[in-house]
Design a protein around this motif. Structure first.
Motif, mmCIF file in Angstrom:
data_model
loop_
_atom_site.group_PDB
_atom_site.id
_atom_site.type_symbol
_atom_site.label_atom_id
_atom_site.label_comp_id
_atom_site.label_asym_id
_atom_site.label_seq_id
_atom_site.Cartn_x
_atom_site.Cartn_y
_atom_site.Cartn_z
ATOM 1 N N VAL A 1 0.835 -1.435 -0.019
ATOM 2 C CA VAL A 1 0.008 -0.223 -0.009
ATOM 3 C C VAL A 1 1.076 1.163 -0.055
ATOM 4 C CG1 VAL A 1 -1.791 1.352 1.355
ATOM 5 C CG2 VAL A 1 -1.837 -1.167 1.108
ATOM 6 N N ALA A 2 1.893 1.233 0.939
ATOM 7 C CA ALA A 2 2.685 2.357 0.898
ATOM 8 C C ALA A 2 3.466 2.740 -0.402
ATOM 9 C CB ALA A 2 3.983 2.365 1.981
ATOM 10 N N ALA A 3 3.900 1.554 -1.124
ATOM 11 C CA ALA A 3 4.704 1.792 -2.349
ATOM 12 C C ALA A 3 3.811 2.152 -3.292
ATOM 13 C CB ALA A 3 4.911 0.175 -2.729
ATOM 14 N N HIS A 4 2.521 1.975 -3.423
ATOM 15 C CA HIS A 4 1.595 2.494 -4.459
ATOM 16 C C HIS A 4 1.348 4.030 -4.131
ATOM 17 C CE1 HIS A 4 0.675 -1.088 -6.946
ATOM 18 N NE2 HIS A 4 0.836 -1.736 -6.017
ATOM 19 N N LEU A 5 1.186 4.418 -2.908
ATOM 20 C CA LEU A 5 0.868 5.805 -2.560
ATOM 21 C C LEU A 5 2.060 6.435 -2.868
ATOM 22 C CD1 LEU A 5 -0.610 5.348 1.106
ATOM 23 C CD2 LEU A 5 -1.584 6.530 -0.670
ATOM 24 N N LEU B 1 2.047 7.019 -6.852
ATOM 25 C CA LEU B 1 1.341 7.800 -7.290
ATOM 26 C C LEU B 1 1.768 9.166 -7.036
ATOM 27 C CD1 LEU B 1 -1.356 8.985 -8.513
ATOM 28 C CD2 LEU B 1 -2.552 8.431 -6.196
ATOM 29 N N ALA B 2 2.314 9.516 -5.711
ATOM 30 C CA ALA B 2 2.552 10.973 -5.313
ATOM 31 C C ALA B 2 3.915 11.159 -6.050
ATOM 32 C CB ALA B 2 2.810 10.838 -3.796
ATOM 33 N N TRP B 3 4.799 10.276 -5.892
ATOM 34 C CA TRP B 3 6.234 10.679 -6.537
ATOM 35 C C TRP B 3 5.946 10.653 -8.266
ATOM 36 C CZ3 TRP B 3 10.094 12.686 -4.335
ATOM 37 C CH2 TRP B 3 11.315 12.721 -5.072
ATOM 38 N N GLU C 1 4.638 3.476 -12.122
ATOM 39 C CA GLU C 1 5.551 2.125 -12.184
ATOM 40 C C GLU C 1 4.284 1.025 -12.253
ATOM 41 O OE1 GLU C 1 7.998 2.434 -9.079
ATOM 42 O OE2 GLU C 1 9.407 3.765 -9.736
ATOM 43 N N HIS C 2 4.537 -0.093 -12.959
ATOM 44 C CA HIS C 2 3.801 -0.948 -12.675
ATOM 45 C C HIS C 2 3.582 -2.017 -11.408
ATOM 46 C CE1 HIS C 2 2.335 -0.742 -16.965
ATOM 47 N NE2 HIS C 2 3.427 -0.367 -17.365
ATOM 48 N N LYS C 3 5.067 -2.032 -11.264
ATOM 49 C CA LYS C 3 5.222 -2.759 -9.813
ATOM 50 C C LYS C 3 6.018 -1.980 -9.102
ATOM 51 C CE LYS C 3 4.217 -7.347 -11.465
ATOM 52 N NZ LYS C 3 4.324 -8.678 -11.470
ATOM 53 N N PRO C 4 5.541 -0.954 -8.235
ATOM 54 C CA PRO C 4 6.432 -0.030 -7.516
ATOM 55 C C PRO C 4 6.956 -0.846 -6.055
ATOM 56 C CG PRO C 4 4.086 0.204 -6.977
ATOM 57 C CD PRO C 4 4.195 -0.625 -7.953
#
Length: 198
Positions: free
Chosen positions: A173-177, A180-182, A189-192
């Motif tokens: 979840v943190a990686a996806h947040l 999006l923010a970065w 990115e497809h797989k952050p």
């Protein structure tokens, strides 16, 4: 039980009840019953439901604020964003009762109330960091408050959703947040992956 121990017991019982039922659904009678004491004991320690609720909320707010601020160790701005997202989601995961109390009776979109006040406090801490980073990179430092509010709000709303969904895992979840923010929508990115974990 000493007075301090009794006070802590009442706070623990009240915290659980406020998380389960909210402020309006909780009564002094129920706090006393679950703590195996009489109602006057609750009144003696807190003056009533409002008093015990205020202490519970203040403690939770201070806990999450301390976590957010202490999580920002510096380094690259993306890593700092990751640290902040992980800190909030860790609080949601480890202290879900406390987070429920903070968000239940105070919607995040409201301009007043406990949770929005807390988010403003966190955003003001993040704002100082953004201000320094913006200045160092030649951006207008006056925009730091706008970006701080946007990022803190995004993470907080996601935290509310994740409190119930609890999927995917915290770091994902943190990686996806952060993704999006970065990167923004145009460069997702497809797989952050988190850099903080590397």
């Amino acid at each position: 039980m000493t007075g301090t121990e009794r006070r802590q017991q009442l706070l623990n019982v009240a915290r659980t009840l406020f998380a389960e039922k909210g402020y309006d659904g909780t009564s002094v009678e129920e706090i006393a019953r679950r703590a195996n004491v009489s109602k006057p004991v609750v009144y003696e320690h807190f003056g009533g439901k409002e008093g015990v609720y205020a202490v519970v909320v203040d403690r939770e707010a201070q806990t999450i604020l301390d976590r957010m601020v202490s999580s920002l160790h510096g380094g690259h701005p993306r890593v700092m964003l990751e640290q902040a997202a992980i800190a909030l989601l860790s609080y949601v995961d480890e202290s879900h009762e406390g987070f429920r109390i903070l968000v239940r009776d105070s919607p995040v979109a409201s301009s007043t109330g406990t949770f929005s006040t807390l988010l403003n406090d966190i955003a003001s801490q993040v704002e100082h960091i953004f201000g320094e980073e913006f200045s160092a990179r030649g951006y207008d430092g006056k925009l730091a408050p706008l970006y701080a509010q946007a990022l803190v709000g995004m993470v907080a709303l996601t935290g509310q959703w994740w409190l119930d969904a609890h999927k995917p895992k915290r770091d994902e979840v943190a990686a996806h947040l952060v993704n999006l923010a970065w990167n923004g929508l145009s460069h997702l990115e497809h797989k952050p992956k988190l850099r903080v974990a590397e």
